[in-house]
Scaffold this motif. Sequence first.
Motif, short mmCIF file in Angstrom:
data_model
loop_
_atom_site.label_atom_id
_atom_site.label_comp_id
_atom_site.label_asym_id
_atom_site.label_seq_id
_atom_site.Cartn_x
_atom_site.Cartn_y
_atom_site.Cartn_z
N ILE A 128 -1.79 75.45 53.77
CA ILE A 128 -0.58 76.25 53.68
C ILE A 128 -0.20 76.31 52.20
N MET A 182 5.61 80.85 52.14
CA MET A 182 4.36 80.20 52.50
C MET A 182 3.46 81.14 53.29
N CYS A 218 11.23 78.14 50.62
CA CYS A 218 9.86 78.36 50.17
C CYS A 218 9.25 79.57 50.86
N CYS A 223 2.17 77.17 49.26
CA CYS A 223 3.64 77.19 49.20
C CYS A 223 4.11 77.62 47.81
N HIS A 224 5.10 78.46 47.81
CA HIS A 224 5.78 78.86 46.57
C HIS A 224 7.26 78.53 46.71
N ARG A 239 7.86 78.77 60.76
CA ARG A 239 7.00 77.77 60.17
C ARG A 239 5.66 77.78 60.89
N ARG A 272 11.40 73.79 53.04
CA ARG A 272 10.47 72.67 52.94
C ARG A 272 10.95 71.76 51.81
N ASP A 325 3.00 76.32 44.13
CA ASP A 325 3.10 74.89 44.33
C ASP A 325 1.84 74.46 45.06
N PRO A 334 -0.94 72.65 47.07
CA PRO A 334 -0.81 71.60 48.07
C PRO A 334 -1.56 70.34 47.72
#
Length: 381
Positions: free
Chosen positions: A256, A199, A197, A258-259, A313, A192, A241, A243
Amino acid sequence: MLSRKGLIPEDYFLTRLAEDVLQPKYKTKTRKSRFVAKNGTCNVAHTNIREQGRFLQDVFTTLVDLKWLHTLLIFTMSFLCSWLLFGMIWWLIAFAHGDLDPKGEDFVPCVTDIRSFSSAFLFSIEVQVTIGFGGRMITEECVSAIVMLILQNIVGLVINAIMLGCIFMKTAQANRRAETLIFSKHAVITVRNNKLCFMFRLGDLRKSMIISASVHMQVVRKTLTSEGEMVPLDQIDIQMDNPVGTNSIFLVSPLIICHVIDKSSPLYELSAADLLHEDIEVVVILEGVVETTGITTQARTSYLSEEILWGHRFVPTVSEEDGMYAVDYSKFGNTLKVATPSCSARALDEAGGLERFKQREQSGACAAPRRRVEHQNSSET
């Protein structure tokens, strides 16, 4: 239970995790025990606790933590025992004053109409729950009876406060709200914004919001220190991270989480091949304040290595219909395959980033046919 009431589709399982979607199956392997179950319960057994008296120092929390059957049993027995105890005391007061034997009209008893233990027990109930049928009442003849009346009222109020507070806390426990906070059954690792990432998807089925919701992640695995010490459950924090770009998430629709796998991530050296045989567990914790009650709630789940899909995804679940945003929870855990490098994030950084990595792969793929053509030309000559 929610599927029986028609709140969510039947084809999707929900206990703080999402639906059972068909996903690629990997070969099962023997692994360590799970630290946190999918429904959020911790797989930890506390044994050989010698100081059991510490639980009695916090009686209220101990009562709240008990099962409902045990709590209701203690609730009933606390009232019955107090009624019986004070009924016996009232009977002894009447016996000592001679109220049990019939007297003349000028005789004034401590408590009127007490002729046996049954009547003393009924009077004890009337005093403690303030029923007051009118047949039995205390007089000013005995000071001990007046003192006992005050004492029983105080004891009754204390029992009511403790037991009713315990029942209220058990019915309003924060983990009940967490039943409608759902996580995707699988987590994914994909690219991403040109970065590798980790997720997963998070959602809330209720319209009432979770205020100041925040997500924390940890990797739990066995590690060996430089001094040779084995840490069986090493908990390593993972930076998130967000969103929405703030410290708390706005959980109105499924998000979602996300890291970004960078140098500070414990997943930095993890590749697709390592994921198949390495025993890791990613623990996810959602915390927030329930809007309707103001109680802090927490929902937990975890992802084992075989529950992390490399190169997948999540599909979109939100669409705009008739001027409103509609969420399709039947797609909550659905994923699709996407082109993703199978190497680790560290290998991508050493290769100069994702774009250079793709260029190297393409140049390597083009160089192989050229070598084959040159070999054929040399053989013909």
